[in-house]
Design a protein around this motif. Structure first.
Motif, PDB file in Angstrom:
ATOM      1  N   TYR A 205       0.853  -1.289   0.015  1.00  0.00           N
ATOM      2  CA  TYR A 205      -0.161  -0.095  -0.046  1.00  0.00           C
ATOM      3  C   TYR A 205       1.019   1.002   0.006  1.00  0.00           C
ATOM      4  CZ  TYR A 205      -4.558   1.761   0.739  1.00  0.00           C
ATOM      5  OH  TYR A 205      -5.991   2.236   0.281  1.00  0.00           O
TER       6      TYR A 205
ATOM      7  N   MET B  54       2.188   2.053  -3.116  1.00  0.00           N
ATOM      8  CA  MET B  54       1.354   2.626  -4.119  1.00  0.00           C
ATOM      9  C   MET B  54       1.193   3.998  -4.003  1.00  0.00           C
ATOM     10  SD  MET B  54      -3.175   1.830  -3.970  1.00  0.00           S
ATOM     11  CE  MET B  54      -3.562   3.197  -3.017  1.00  0.00           C
TER      12      MET B  54
ATOM     13  N   GLU C 227       2.163   6.798  -7.159  1.00  0.00           N
ATOM     14  CA  GLU C 227       1.330   7.449  -7.927  1.00  0.00           C
ATOM     15  C   GLU C 227       1.533   8.989  -8.619  1.00  0.00           C
ATOM     16  OE1 GLU C 227      -1.691   8.029  -5.008  1.00  0.00           O
ATOM     17  OE2 GLU C 227      -2.649   5.914  -5.470  1.00  0.00           O
TER      18      GLU C 227
ATOM     19  N   ASN D  12       0.387   1.538 -11.749  1.00  0.00           N
ATOM     20  CA  ASN D  12      -0.496   0.573 -12.890  1.00  0.00           C
ATOM     21  C   ASN D  12       0.079   0.483 -13.931  1.00  0.00           C
ATOM     22  OD1 ASN D  12      -2.689   1.679 -10.925  1.00  0.00           O
ATOM     23  ND2 ASN D  12      -3.180   3.435 -12.135  1.00  0.00           N
TER      24      ASN D  12
ATOM     25  N   GLY E 202      -3.131  -1.695 -10.919  1.00  0.00           N
ATOM     26  CA  GLY E 202      -4.490  -0.878 -11.252  1.00  0.00           C
ATOM     27  C   GLY E 202      -5.553  -2.011 -11.310  1.00  0.00           C
ATOM     28  N   SER E 203      -5.187  -3.513 -11.152  1.00  0.00           N
ATOM     29  CA  SER E 203      -6.041  -4.347 -11.290  1.00  0.00           C
ATOM     30  C   SER E 203      -6.330  -4.628 -12.665  1.00  0.00           C
ATOM     31  CB  SER E 203      -7.280  -4.313 -10.105  1.00  0.00           C
ATOM     32  OG  SER E 203      -7.805  -5.621 -10.218  1.00  0.00           O
ATOM     33  N   LYS E 204      -5.686  -3.938 -13.670  1.00  0.00           N
ATOM     34  CA  LYS E 204      -6.278  -4.011 -15.301  1.00  0.00           C
ATOM     35  C   LYS E 204      -5.766  -5.396 -15.778  1.00  0.00           C
ATOM     36  CE  LYS E 204      -6.624  -0.335 -17.513  1.00  0.00           C
ATOM     37  NZ  LYS E 204      -6.365   1.146 -17.940  1.00  0.00           N
TER      38      LYS E 204
ATOM     39  N   GLN F  30      -4.923  -9.379 -14.785  1.00  0.00           N
ATOM     40  CA  GLN F  30      -4.864 -10.233 -13.519  1.00  0.00           C
ATOM     41  C   GLN F  30      -3.472 -11.102 -13.788  1.00  0.00           C
ATOM     42  OE1 GLN F  30      -8.731 -12.517 -13.180  1.00  0.00           O
ATOM     43  NE2 GLN F  30      -9.437 -10.988 -11.861  1.00  0.00           N
TER      44      GLN F  30
ATOM     45  N   LYS G 138      -8.534   9.245 -15.789  1.00  0.00           N
ATOM     46  CA  LYS G 138      -9.012   9.928 -14.441  1.00  0.00           C
ATOM     47  C   LYS G 138     -10.048   9.133 -14.000  1.00  0.00           C
ATOM     48  CE  LYS G 138      -5.458  12.870 -14.665  1.00  0.00           C
ATOM     49  NZ  LYS G 138      -4.365  12.663 -13.704  1.00  0.00           N
TER      50      LYS G 138
ATOM     51  N   ASP H 238     -13.765  -2.682  -8.661  1.00  0.00           N
ATOM     52  CA  ASP H 238     -12.850  -3.882  -8.927  1.00  0.00           C
ATOM     53  C   ASP H 238     -13.861  -5.168  -8.471  1.00  0.00           C
ATOM     54  OD1 ASP H 238     -10.928  -5.614  -9.807  1.00  0.00           O
ATOM     55  OD2 ASP H 238      -9.574  -4.887  -8.248  1.00  0.00           O
ATOM     56  N   ASN H 239     -14.997  -5.087  -8.602  1.00  0.00           N
ATOM     57  CA  ASN H 239     -15.755  -6.323  -8.584  1.00  0.00           C
ATOM     58  C   ASN H 239     -16.808  -6.417  -9.467  1.00  0.00           C
ATOM     59  OD1 ASN H 239     -18.439  -5.909  -7.307  1.00  0.00           O
ATOM     60  ND2 ASN H 239     -17.449  -4.733  -6.049  1.00  0.00           N
ATOM     61  N   PRO H 240     -17.099  -7.678 -10.004  1.00  0.00           N
ATOM     62  CA  PRO H 240     -17.926  -7.827 -11.074  1.00  0.00           C
ATOM     63  C   PRO H 240     -19.431  -7.542 -10.948  1.00  0.00           C
ATOM     64  CG  PRO H 240     -17.271 -10.049 -10.320  1.00  0.00           C
ATOM     65  CD  PRO H 240     -16.588  -8.974  -9.492  1.00  0.00           C
TER      66      PRO H 240
ATOM     67  N   LYS I 157     -12.205   0.102 -20.795  1.00  0.00           N
ATOM     68  CA  LYS I 157     -10.941  -0.279 -20.280  1.00  0.00           C
ATOM     69  C   LYS I 157      -9.707   0.786 -20.449  1.00  0.00           C
ATOM     70  CE  LYS I 157      -7.965  -4.081 -18.996  1.00  0.00           C
ATOM     71  NZ  LYS I 157      -7.568  -5.548 -19.642  1.00  0.00           N
ATOM     72  N   PRO I 158      -9.595   1.070 -21.633  1.00  0.00           N
ATOM     73  CA  PRO I 158      -8.696   2.126 -22.027  1.00  0.00           C
ATOM     74  C   PRO I 158      -8.644   3.264 -21.247  1.00  0.00           C
ATOM     75  CG  PRO I 158      -9.547   1.360 -24.086  1.00  0.00           C
ATOM     76  CD  PRO I 158     -10.483   0.894 -22.738  1.00  0.00           C
TER      77      PRO I 158
ATOM     78  N   VAL J 264      -9.874   3.822 -18.188  1.00  0.00           N
ATOM     79  CA  VAL J 264      -9.807   3.526 -16.565  1.00  0.00           C
ATOM     80  C   VAL J 264      -8.308   3.524 -16.117  1.00  0.00           C
ATOM     81  CG1 VAL J 264     -10.185   2.087 -14.917  1.00  0.00           C
ATOM     82  CG2 VAL J 264     -12.015   2.166 -16.680  1.00  0.00           C
ATOM     83  N   GLN J 265      -8.355   4.203 -15.238  1.00  0.00           N
ATOM     84  CA  GLN J 265      -6.877   4.349 -14.596  1.00  0.00           C
ATOM     85  C   GLN J 265      -6.766   3.091 -13.795  1.00  0.00           C
ATOM     86  OE1 GLN J 265      -5.136   6.676 -10.987  1.00  0.00           O
ATOM     87  NE2 GLN J 265      -5.110   8.320 -12.258  1.00  0.00           N
ATOM     88  N   ALA J 266      -7.528   2.649 -13.094  1.00  0.00           N
ATOM     89  CA  ALA J 266      -7.308   1.573 -12.180  1.00  0.00           C
ATOM     90  C   ALA J 266      -8.994   1.148 -11.831  1.00  0.00           C
ATOM     91  CB  ALA J 266      -6.480   1.799 -11.070  1.00  0.00           C
ATOM     92  N   TYR J 267      -8.847  -0.275 -11.515  1.00  0.00           N
ATOM     93  CA  TYR J 267      -9.889  -0.787 -11.023  1.00  0.00           C
ATOM     94  C   TYR J 267      -9.606  -0.923  -9.411  1.00  0.00           C
ATOM     95  CZ  TYR J 267     -11.245  -2.157 -15.582  1.00  0.00           C
ATOM     96  OH  TYR J 267     -11.737  -2.169 -16.866  1.00  0.00           O
TER      97      TYR J 267
ATOM     98  N   ASP K 225     -11.473  -0.131  -1.909  1.00  0.00           N
ATOM     99  CA  ASP K 225     -11.325   0.886  -0.866  1.00  0.00           C
ATOM    100  C   ASP K 225      -9.887   1.866  -1.073  1.00  0.00           C
ATOM    101  OD1 ASP K 225     -13.389   0.076   0.437  1.00  0.00           O
ATOM    102  OD2 ASP K 225     -12.414  -1.081   2.123  1.00  0.00           O
ATOM    103  N   GLN K 226      -9.246   1.368  -2.077  1.00  0.00           N
ATOM    104  CA  GLN K 226      -8.075   2.448  -2.553  1.00  0.00           C
ATOM    105  C   GLN K 226      -8.399   3.580  -2.877  1.00  0.00           C
ATOM    106  OE1 GLN K 226      -8.639  -0.941  -3.732  1.00  0.00           O
ATOM    107  NE2 GLN K 226      -6.832  -1.177  -4.862  1.00  0.00           N
TER     108      GLN K 226
ATOM    109  N   LYS L  55      -6.997   7.574  -3.364  1.00  0.00           N
ATOM    110  CA  LYS L  55      -6.788   8.075  -4.722  1.00  0.00           C
ATOM    111  C   LYS L  55      -7.471   9.253  -5.290  1.00  0.00           C
ATOM    112  CE  LYS L  55      -4.872   3.561  -6.668  1.00  0.00           C
ATOM    113  NZ  LYS L  55      -3.715   3.951  -7.158  1.00  0.00           N
TER     114      LYS L  55
ATOM    115  N   TRP M  95     -15.790 -11.346 -16.580  1.00  0.00           N
ATOM    116  CA  TRP M  95     -14.859 -10.594 -15.941  1.00  0.00           C
ATOM    117  C   TRP M  95     -13.228 -10.755 -15.918  1.00  0.00           C
ATOM    118  CZ3 TRP M  95     -15.055  -6.094 -13.569  1.00  0.00           C
ATOM    119  CH2 TRP M  95     -14.095  -5.638 -12.589  1.00  0.00           C
TER     120      TRP M  95
ATOM    121  N   LYS N   7      -9.944  -8.756 -17.802  1.00  0.00           N
ATOM    122  CA  LYS N   7      -8.924  -8.371 -17.083  1.00  0.00           C
ATOM    123  C   LYS N   7      -7.665  -9.001 -17.802  1.00  0.00           C
ATOM    124  CE  LYS N   7     -10.436  -6.101 -13.189  1.00  0.00           C
ATOM    125  NZ  LYS N   7      -9.877  -6.647 -12.047  1.00  0.00           N
TER     126      LYS N   7
END
Lengths: 271, 368
Positions: free
Chosen positions: A106, A109, A113, A134, A216-218, A220, B180, B185-187, B221-222, B224-227, B230-231, B235, B363, B367
């Motif tokens: 964390y 991260m 950033e 990311n 960025g979880s993009k 897996q 931005k 991050d959950n389906p 998806k292109p 999106v900065q990140a999925y 709680d982060q 951010k 999902w 990814k």
């Protein structure tokens, strides 16, 4: 003999309950369907995840190689210091491990950033912001940072056993620096390299939180896919277990291969 | 409370922060001055989410024991799935549980819940009519809403042109804000938004509609900065990104004057959204059903509902308690959307297995 056996009993029970039985459960799930009937479909379903598997292995291997190149000279130089300095330096390497893995990741991260500490610092000199978070690079960095101690420690413990007199003898006999490394230090440290690679590669390939926080979880990794299988909407334990099993077999193969290399090197030394 | 992926530490930090900044509005209820009831010798086993009951200003469980003579054995769970697993294993005997909407539906179908005798829950009259007879419990025999909230979009008003909000969910697909934008991050939540954007139901059982939603997410998806889960707090507060869909109650921390970023605002897109409810239920195996009903009734009492709403930060279904809340919350359309918008919301219900499997595989494909 009796005494030995009873002393090992708690460990045997532990292994049985928490390693052998769970492994059996994983195998059971991998080869059955939701109704509990035998099937090979789960294993066949892995075809759809080969890309993810290859990607995980590539990132894990890269992180392992970087760890090796960073840790090897470090471990060697520590092992040549006085005992006190050695203890202090090993302590410093261990220090980050006292903090929770998630917390450390964390922290990376917020460092990486675009408005993070590193980019803000570079901004003072008019550089950046560099896009670090990311990316695959950030994921590999996270792995290297988290797993580096697992490479340093086995290398260090092997290298402390290399007698300085052997190196001196090689020098006396006219070896140059490269020859000493190639003919003396490298073969003697091979067991450390093997266990270091194993200890970094195995957790790196199967890691699953680092991609979420730093990537960025993009994309897996296979660990993330397995996680989705288990806690996703469908809770498909069967395919999840099959994927875990394949990963385990792959890792076992890697370790067996490394073990063979290890034996060869030791054999070579005797000759 | 929504299931969040286990960033336990991060969540812990945020909860700690929430604890520090929580304001105590005056005039909390002085229950101790009311007459103390004789002990009944009954101990009620209550199973709730962590940090999900007021235990500071008004200690709700102590107040209940004081006024009814029923002791409370209070335990916490971290997500619906673990609560369900424990109850279905038969290893626990709880009298009151707090499952979320879709889990209530699942437990009703599996005969795990007892029918509530509403004669023992007169305070049910205070529950908002629009939250009664929900899709997960259509005849409203098994559950009483405890808290609720909506999913909406948090945005940084300094960078996001408010004219673009007219586009509703399309804001998350706006090329202007490439890199931005954050996404769930959950389906279930991510697909829910894509389905709603297309005008489909979030609970659709038509695989073609899921496929279409998947195509939308691929298109997004292109950009999106990140999925994230709680982060998103860090951010958004640090302005790493400007736009993020999230849960109304949880997101309030982002807008906090001290800990958050006051440029952050929230809106619920006109197309409608997901409304989530955490409800109170009685397991079929409960040993003290009457006392459990007394507890549920107590939780719907105005003073108690108000104390809990202030402590938890989620919207309360208790209409009288809502009137007593600070107007910045109680009158805030973000937390209490107007009826016209509420009518367009949907509660998640449990999807059939084949749709869930399709959802997971789409999902994973997204990814890759």
């Amino acid at each position: 003999m009796m005494k030995n056996r009873s002393a090992a009993a708690p460990f045997a029970v532990w292994m049985l309950l928490f390693t052998i039985v769970p492994l059996g459960v994983v195998v059971w799930f991998a080869f059955t369907d939701a109704a509990g009937h035998f099937t090979l479909d789960n294993i066949a379903a892995i075809q759809g995840h080969l890309g993810t598997l290859a990607y995980s292995i590539a990132l894990g291997a890269l992180a392992t190689v970087i760890c090796l190149f960073l840790a090897y000279p470090l471990a060697y130089s520590i092992s040549r210091k006085t005992e006190r300095v050695q203890q202090t330096m090993v302590m410093i390497i261990m220090l980050p491990m006292w903090m929770n893995f998630l917390l450390r990741t964390y922290a990376w991260m917020t460092l990486l950033e675009n408005n993070g500490l590193i980019n803000r610092f570079l901004g003072l000199f008019g550089i950046g912001p560099l896009g670090m978070i990311n990316t695959n690079g950030a994921v590999v960095l996270g792995m290297v940072y988290n797993f580096l101690p697992f490479m340093v420690l086995p290398l260090y413990s092997v290298m402390t056993k290399i007698d300085s007199r052997i190196i001196e003898a090689a020098q006396d006999l006219g070896s140059n620096g490269w020859q000493i490394f190639r003919r003396v230090v490298l073969p003697l440290s091979m067991p450390g390299i093997v266990s270091g690679i194993t200890m970094v590669f195995v957790p790196a390939v199967s890691t699953f939180v680092i991609t979420k926080l730093l990537g960025g979880s993009k994309t897996q990794m296979i660990g993330d896919t397995i996680e989705t299988m288990f806690i996703g909407q469908a809770a498909n334990y069967n395919v999840g277990a099959a994927l875990s099993l394949v990963l385990m077999v792959l890792i076992l193969l890697c370790m067996a291969f490394m073990g063979m290399v290890d034996k060869d090197e030791e054999g070579g030394l005797v000759v | 409370m929504k299931k969040t992926i286990g960033f336990v530490l991060a969540a812990g930090l945020i909860l700690a922060m929430a604890g520090c900044t929580k304001e105590t509005s005056g005039g909390s209820w002085d229950w101790a001055s009311e007459p103390k009831a004789e002990s009944t010798g009954v101990t009620l086993n209550v199973y709730n989410w962590g940090e999900y009951i007021d235990d500071s200003d008004v200690n709700v469980n102590d107040a209940f024991t004081h006024l009814t003579g029923i002791k409370v054995n209070y335990k916490n769970f971290t997500d619906n799935e673990s609560m369900y697993a424990l109850l279905s294993s038969g290893a626990a005997d709880y009298d009151v549980i707090f499952p979320s909407d879709y889990m209530v539906g699942k437990m009703i179908r599996e005969n795990m819940l007892a029918k509530i005798n509403f004669d023992n829950v007169p305070n049910f009259q205070y529950i908002d009519e629009s939250l009664k007879n929900p899709a997960y419990d259509p005849t409203n025999e098994y559950s009483v809403p405890y808290t609720w909230g909506t999913v909406g979009i948090f945005y940084n008003s300094e960078y996001v042109d408010e004219a673009d909000l007219e586009d509703g969910w399309d804001l998350l697909w706006n090329e202007k804000y490439k890199d931005k934008i954050f996404m769930f991050d959950n389906p279930r939540d991510a697909f829910g938004i894509a389905l709603k954007k297309l005008g489909y139901s979030m609970n659709t059982e038509n695989p073609d509609e899921w496929q279409a939603a998947y195509e939308e997410l691929v298109k997004q998806k292109p950009l999106v900065q990140a999925y994230v889960m709680d982060q998103v707090y860090d951010k958004m507060i640090n302005e790493e990104g400007w736009i993020a869909p999230y849960y109304s109650g949880d997101g309030i921390i982002m807008m906090d004057e001290d800990e958050g970023n006051t440029a952050i605002k929230y809106f619920v897109p006109e197309e409608g959204t997901n409304l989530f409810v955490d409800a109170m239920c009685i397991p079929a195996t409960a040993k003290h059903k009457t006392e459990a009903e007394a507890y549920i009734n107590f939780m719907c009492r105005t003073e108690v509902a108000k104390a809990n709403a202030e402590y938890i930060g989620y919207s309360t279904p208790q209409t009288e308690a809502r009137k007593l809340l600070d107007p910045s919350i109680g009158e805030n359309p973000n937390f209490y959307p107007p009826q016209s918008l509420l009518e367009k919301t949907e509660v998640f219900i449990t999807l059939p297995d084949e749709i869930n499997e399709l959802q997971d595989s789409l999902w994973i494909q997204l990814k890759k």
